[in-house]
Design an enzyme around this catalytic site. Sequence first.
Site, PDB file in Angstrom:
ATOM      1  N   TYR A  68       0.835  -1.286  -0.155  1.00 46.99           N
ATOM      2  CA  TYR A  68       0.029   0.289   0.067  1.00 46.99           C
ATOM      3  C   TYR A  68       0.709   1.030   0.043  1.00 46.99           C
ATOM      4  O   TYR A  68       1.579   1.340   0.860  1.00 46.99           O
ATOM      5  CB  TYR A  68      -0.818   0.076   1.126  1.00 46.99           C
ATOM      6  N   PHE A 213     -14.019  -5.100   1.054  1.00 43.00           N
ATOM      7  CA  PHE A 213     -14.777  -4.762  -0.028  1.00 43.00           C
ATOM      8  C   PHE A 213     -16.254  -4.977   0.995  1.00 43.00           C
ATOM      9  O   PHE A 213     -16.968  -5.693   0.199  1.00 43.00           O
ATOM     10  CB  PHE A 213     -14.668  -5.320  -1.123  1.00 43.00           C
ATOM     11  N   PRO A 214     -16.718  -4.318   1.980  1.00 42.50           N
ATOM     12  CA  PRO A 214     -17.911  -4.674   2.674  1.00 42.50           C
ATOM     13  C   PRO A 214     -19.265  -4.315   2.188  1.00 42.50           C
ATOM     14  O   PRO A 214     -20.167  -4.976   2.166  1.00 42.50           O
ATOM     15  CB  PRO A 214     -17.752  -4.140   3.949  1.00 42.50           C
ATOM     16  N   LEU A 215     -19.331  -3.665   1.234  1.00 42.17           N
ATOM     17  CA  LEU A 215     -20.461  -3.326   0.345  1.00 42.17           C
ATOM     18  C   LEU A 215     -20.362  -4.155  -0.893  1.00 42.17           C
ATOM     19  O   LEU A 215     -21.807  -4.314  -1.189  1.00 42.17           O
ATOM     20  CB  LEU A 215     -20.453  -1.849  -0.152  1.00 42.17           C
TER      21      LEU A 215
END
Length: 292
Positions: A68, A213-215
């Site tokens: 990152y 990516f919880p949605l």
Amino acid sequence: MNKKNLSASLAGDISLGGELSVHRLGFGAMRLTGEGIWGLPKDRKGALAVLRRAVELDVNFIDTADSYGPYVSEELIAEALFPYPAGLVIATKGGWNRPGPNQWTHDATPAHLRKAVEGSLKRLRVNRIDVYQLHIPDPVVSFEASMETLAQLRNEGKIRLIGLSNVTQEHIERARKIVPIVSVQNRYSFADREWDYVVTYCERNGIGFIPWFPLGAGKVAGDLLERIARAHQATPMQVALAWLLRRSPIMLPIPGTSSIEHLEQNVAAASLRLRDEEYQKLFAVPAMVASR
């Protein structure tokens, strides 16, 4: 949103490997970097403030990776939080190279992983990494060789606990023959449940599951998600996080953001409780999509 009741502790706790206890709502530090997960953030002070606010809100699990930035996320964490407060667990990952913005190339060779761990130790300013995760299996490198390297680094005292990311159940089973695995990090949400069987496996074996990516494919829920959010005076993301927390006691969501406002909204999900029918309707979303 009542800021007096904002605390990640309201999500409950999870034990990683029977050694580290953390609240079940963590923070993912990927989005603190520049565009394309590359370089420095446009607002460095803002990124540091988000990390400090996360700890103020009782977040005690922060997930990052050497890729990152690369390296930027780890450096920001140390700059913002070192010396680290008692109980804060920092998990990082290795196994990618970063040739440019939005570009990722595999490298889980033993030599690269050893170099990656040494680099993370320096950037995070620690003598031992709490949780070190193989970021992704390398298709041209023996998976066993990658895991044996991490096991060796654990034996050397440079890693405390080992996790996996972007893996199948077969990978987990193969890894566990070499070294204990305390967590698995795969893409997962109420609307994107490709890895349901891995969640079930982790639950059965006491392994933490860290969904990213919880949605997910949340847009496919459309009006349903909006209706549930309105009923709770909440946001769609808060509902998605509340669903994950209810899905399994081994679930450890790590929503990331570069905004203090969004961070506080995410942490507020720790106290959101969905009704049975709301949970079940969201659970049925993938089946609804498949039937279209």
